[in-house]
Write an enzyme that holds these catalytic residues in place. Structure first.
Site, PDB file in Angstrom:
ATOM      1  N   GLY A  12       0.831  -1.200   0.000  1.00  0.00           N
ATOM      2  CA  GLY A  12       0.000   0.000   0.000  1.00  0.00           C
ATOM      3  C   GLY A  12       0.867   1.252   0.000  1.00  0.00           C
ATOM      4  N   ASP A  13       0.204   2.390  -0.123  1.00  0.00           N
ATOM      5  CA  ASP A  13       0.886   3.694  -0.099  1.00  0.00           C
ATOM      6  C   ASP A  13       1.888   3.856  -1.235  1.00  0.00           C
ATOM      7  OD1 ASP A  13      -0.455   4.191   2.377  1.00  0.00           O
ATOM      8  OD2 ASP A  13       1.041   2.930   3.348  1.00  0.00           O
ATOM      9  N   GLU A  14       1.613   3.255  -2.368  1.00  0.00           N
ATOM     10  CA  GLU A  14       2.533   3.356  -3.511  1.00  0.00           C
ATOM     11  C   GLU A  14       2.345   4.655  -4.288  1.00  0.00           C
ATOM     12  OE1 GLU A  14       0.358   0.865  -3.134  1.00  0.00           O
ATOM     13  OE2 GLU A  14       1.474  -0.998  -2.855  1.00  0.00           O
ATOM     14  N   LYS A  16      -0.987   5.475  -5.393  1.00  0.00           N
ATOM     15  CA  LYS A  16      -2.065   5.154  -6.345  1.00  0.00           C
ATOM     16  C   LYS A  16      -2.967   6.359  -6.606  1.00  0.00           C
ATOM     17  CE  LYS A  16      -3.389   1.741  -3.670  1.00  0.00           C
ATOM     18  NZ  LYS A  16      -2.242   1.701  -2.724  1.00  0.00           N
ATOM     19  N   LYS A  18      -2.387   9.462  -6.744  1.00  0.00           N
ATOM     20  CA  LYS A  18      -1.828  10.392  -7.717  1.00  0.00           C
ATOM     21  C   LYS A  18      -1.930   9.838  -9.148  1.00  0.00           C
ATOM     22  CE  LYS A  18       1.986  12.387  -9.705  1.00  0.00           C
ATOM     23  NZ  LYS A  18       3.382  12.633  -9.888  1.00  0.00           N
ATOM     24  N   GLY A  40      -6.279   5.519   2.218  1.00  0.00           N
ATOM     25  CA  GLY A  40      -6.150   6.972   2.208  1.00  0.00           C
ATOM     26  C   GLY A  40      -5.421   7.358   0.940  1.00  0.00           C
ATOM     27  N   HIS A  41      -6.139   7.885  -0.034  1.00  0.00           N
ATOM     28  CA  HIS A  41      -5.514   8.260  -1.300  1.00  0.00           C
ATOM     29  C   HIS A  41      -5.297   9.762  -1.340  1.00  0.00           C
ATOM     30  CE1 HIS A  41      -6.969   4.296  -3.334  1.00  0.00           C
ATOM     31  NE2 HIS A  41      -5.982   4.134  -2.489  1.00  0.00           N
ATOM     32  N   GLN A 223      -5.006  -0.276  -0.795  1.00  0.00           N
ATOM     33  CA  GLN A 223      -3.959  -1.096  -0.151  1.00  0.00           C
ATOM     34  C   GLN A 223      -2.992  -1.645  -1.212  1.00  0.00           C
ATOM     35  OE1 GLN A 223      -7.425  -2.019   1.112  1.00  0.00           O
ATOM     36  NE2 GLN A 223      -7.083  -0.258   2.390  1.00  0.00           N
ATOM     37  N   THR A 300      -4.021   7.092   9.276  1.00  0.00           N
ATOM     38  CA  THR A 300      -3.794   7.096  10.723  1.00  0.00           C
ATOM     39  C   THR A 300      -2.679   8.061  11.139  1.00  0.00           C
ATOM     40  OG1 THR A 300      -2.245   5.276  10.466  1.00  0.00           O
ATOM     41  CG2 THR A 300      -4.523   4.686  10.979  1.00  0.00           C
TER      42      THR A 300
HETATM   43  P1  IMP Z   1      -6.882  -3.058   8.398  1.00  0.00           P
HETATM   44  O1  IMP Z   1      -7.071  -2.983   6.918  1.00  0.00           O
HETATM   45  O2  IMP Z   1      -7.270  -1.792   9.101  1.00  0.00           O
HETATM   46  O3  IMP Z   1      -7.516  -4.264   8.993  1.00  0.00           O
HETATM   47  O4  IMP Z   1      -5.306  -3.212   8.698  1.00  0.00           O
HETATM   48  C1  IMP Z   1      -4.585  -4.372   8.335  1.00  0.00           C
HETATM   49  C2  IMP Z   1      -3.184  -3.998   7.867  1.00  0.00           C
HETATM   50  O5  IMP Z   1      -3.271  -3.323   6.616  1.00  0.00           O
HETATM   51  C3  IMP Z   1      -2.425  -3.053   8.798  1.00  0.00           C
HETATM   52  O6  IMP Z   1      -1.053  -3.364   8.740  1.00  0.00           O
HETATM   53  C4  IMP Z   1      -2.654  -1.681   8.167  1.00  0.00           C
HETATM   54  O7  IMP Z   1      -1.643  -0.762   8.508  1.00  0.00           O
HETATM   55  C5  IMP Z   1      -2.625  -2.064   6.704  1.00  0.00           C
HETATM   56  N1  IMP Z   1      -3.363  -1.129   5.849  1.00  0.00           N
HETATM   57  C6  IMP Z   1      -4.705  -1.046   5.697  1.00  0.00           C
HETATM   58  N2  IMP Z   1      -5.028  -0.097   4.810  1.00  0.00           N
HETATM   59  C7  IMP Z   1      -3.861   0.418   4.365  1.00  0.00           C
HETATM   60  C8  IMP Z   1      -3.537   1.410   3.392  1.00  0.00           C
HETATM   61  O8  IMP Z   1      -4.393   2.020   2.734  1.00  0.00           O
HETATM   62  N3  IMP Z   1      -2.205   1.649   3.205  1.00  0.00           N
HETATM   63  C9  IMP Z   1      -1.249   0.965   3.881  1.00  0.00           C
HETATM   64  N4  IMP Z   1      -1.500   0.029   4.790  1.00  0.00           N
HETATM   65  C10 IMP Z   1      -2.807  -0.247   5.034  1.00  0.00           C
END
Ligand code: IMP
Length: 424
Positions: A12-14, A16, A18, A40-41, A223, A300
C-alpha cells in the site's frame, strides 16, 4: 483508455491516488472495488491537497462518474463526512456517484471489535490495523450476518440492526468491552443515510451498460498486493482481495472485459503496521527515505517503515496480478543517496528464495540478498521526460524493469500532477 485495473504492488501507499488522478481524465468511469476507509488516497491539485478514504479519486474530476463497488465495505458516517467535505470545498457531486447496494456496511461495533481483538493479541501477533473495523466487517460478510448498503433504505433497517446487535453486544461484553446502544447506532446510520441515501443503487447494470456502450473504466485498487487476504503476508494483511482479481468480484465486471492491469510501485518499499518486511532499514537511510518521502500514513498518521526496493516482492506481485505495465513512483525521494541497494533474492536457513515464501515464519526469517548501484545525487523533480533524468537514475529504473519483467509506463518524480512522466 482501455479498461484498466490499477493495483498497488507492495504494502500500500505506492502513490495510487496520484496515478489515478493523472489517468482519470482519460476514462469515463472510476470504480473502487475493495477495502474501506482504511485506505487513504492523497491527491495534490495545485496548492490543494485532498485525502480520499472511500470516494474514488475520480471524484476530483468534473464530469467523471464514480462507483463504490459491491466489494467495498462502507462506513456510512465516514462516507457522508467525505461527501460533505468535498461539497464544502466546491466539488460538484451531482449524480456522479453510485454506491452499490450490495456493498457491506461498517458499523461502530466493527471498529470496537477491531480494537478489542488487537488489544487482546500478544505483542508479536498484533496486526497494527487502522482500527476502522475493516476485518470484522468483512468477517460478517463471509459469515453471512452482515448488513448491506441497500438495507439502509429498507423500512426494516432499525429492526435488522437491532437484531444483529444482540450477538454483537454479547461478543463485545465477553471481550471486556462496553455494549453499544442500538438506538444510537440507528440514529447515526439514519443521519448518514440522509447524505448518502440518494447515491445508493444497483451498480451491476450500470457498469454492464458502461461496458456495452464502450465507455472506459478505471478500477481503483486500495492497499497493496502484500496486504491481500490470500496473496499477502498473512496474517499481517487487510481483509479483502486487493489484487487484480478483486476488480471482478468487487464490481461484477467480468474478467473478459478487463483490458489491462497496471501496477503502481514505489522505487523503494514502505509498510505501515506490523508484519515482516525483509528490506526494512532502521538506520539513517531509512530515516532519510521517511523524511524525503513524507512517509506518514494518510489514514492514521502513523510513520511508515521504509526500506530498499524488493525485486522478489515485485516479481511475485507481477505474477499474481499479471501486470502489463508499471507506474513507478517517488523516484525523487532517492535523489540524495550516494548508493542504492536492490534486493534480488532472499536467503533463509541456507536456502535461496527467488519468490515470496507462503509461510509467514519463513518470511520473517528471510534476509535480503542485495546488489548495489550508484545514486545520482541530482534533483529529478523538474525532469520533463525520461531522457532528462540523470544517467544513474535511468540505469536504476531500467534495472528495476529488468529484474521485474514488467515494462515501464509511467514514472513519477514528485507529488504534483505535472511531475508525472509518461513513457507509453
Ligand atoms: P486493516 O485494513 O485496518 O484491517 O489493517 C490491516 C493492515 O493493513 C495493517 O497493517 C494496516 O496498517 C494495513 N493497511 C490497511 N489499509 C492500508 C492502506 O491504505 N495503506 C497501507 N497500509 C494499510
Amino acid at each position: 483508455m482501455a479498461n484498466t485495473v490499477l493495483v498497488g504492488a507492495q504494502w500500500g501507499d505506492e502513490g495510487k491516488g496520484k496515478i489515478i488522478d493523472v489517468l482519470a481524465p482519460e476514462v469515463d468511469v472510476v470504480v473502487r472495488f475493495q477495502g474501506g476507509n482504511n485506505a487513504g488516497h492523497t491527491v495534490k491539485v495545485g496548492d490543494k491537497k485532498y485525502v480520499l478514504h472511500l470516494l474514488p479519486s475520480g471524484m476530483l474530476h468534473e464530469g467523471k462518474q464514480c462507483v463504490i463497488g459491491n466489494g467495498v465495505v462502507v462506513d456510512p458516517a465516514a462516507l457522508a463526512g467525505e461527501i460533505n467535505e468535498l461539497r464544502e470545498r466546491g466539488i460538484e457531486i451531482g449524480d456522479r456517484l453510485l454506491i452499490s447496494d450490495r456493498a457491506h456496511i461498517v458499523f461502530p461495533y466493527h471498529g470496537a471489535l477491531d480494537a478489542c481483538r488487537e488489544a487482546a493479541c500478544r505483542e508479536d501477533k498484533k496486526i497494527g490495523t487502522t482500527k476502522r473495523g475493516i476485518g470484522p466487517a468483512y468477517g460478517d460478510k463471509m459469515s453471512r450476518v452482515g448488513l448491506r448498503m441497500g438495507d439502509l433504505l429498507d423500512p426494516e433497517f432499525p429492526q435488522l440492526l437491532t437484531e444483529r446487535m444482540g450477538e454483537v453486544n454479547r461478543v463485545l461484553e465477553a471481550m471486556g468491552a462496553e455494549p453499544l446502544d442500538a438506538a444510537k447506532l440507528i440514529t447515526g446510520a439514519c443521519e448518514a443515510t440522509r447524505v448518502i441515501g440518494p447515491f445508493i443503487g444497483d451498480s451491476i447494470p450500470f457498469l454492464d451498460a458502461a461496458v456495452r456502450d464502450g465507455k472506459s473504466i478505471l478500477f481503483e485498487g486500495a492497499q497493496g498486493t502484500m496486504l491481500d487476504i490470500d496473496f499477502g503476508s498473512y496474517p499481517f494483511v487487510t481483509s479483502s482481495n486487493s489484487t487484480a482479481g478483486g476488480a471482478c468480484t468487487g464490481t461484477g465486471v467480468p474478467p473478459n472485459k478487463i483490458d489491462r492491469v497496471l501496477g503502481v510501485i514505489k522505487t523503494y518499499t514502505t509498510r505501515v503496521g506490523e508484519g515482516p518486511f525483509p528490506t526494512e532499514l532502521t538506520d539513517e537511510v531509512g530515516e532519510l527515505l521517511a523524511r524525503e518521502g513524507n512517509e506518514f500514513g494518510a489514514t492514521t498518521g502513523r510513520p511508515r517503515r521504509c526500506g530498499w526496493f524488493d525485486a522478489v516482492l515485485a516479481r511475485y506481485s507481477a505474477m499474481v496480478n499479471g501486470f502489463d505495465v508499471w507506474a513507478m513512483t517517488k523516484l525523487d525521494v532517492l535523489d540524495k543517496l550516494e548508493t542504492i541497494k536492490i534486493c534480488v533474492a532472499y536467503e533463509c536457513d541456507g536456502e535461496r528464495y527467488d519468490t515470496m515464501p507462503g509461510n509467514i515464519r519463513t518470511l520473517q526469517r528471510c534476509t535480503p540478498v542485495y546488489e548495489e548501484m550508484p545514486g545520482w545525487q541530482t534533483p529529478t523533480c523538474d525532469c520533463a521526460s525520461f531522457e532528462d533524468l540523470p544517467q544513474a537514475a535511468k540505469n536504476y529504473v531500467k534495472r528495476l524493469v529488468e529484474l521485474t519483467g514488467v515494462k515501464l509506463g509511467i514514472l513519477s518524480v514528485g507529488a504534483q500532477r505535472k511531475s508525472t512522466l509518461r513513457i507509453e
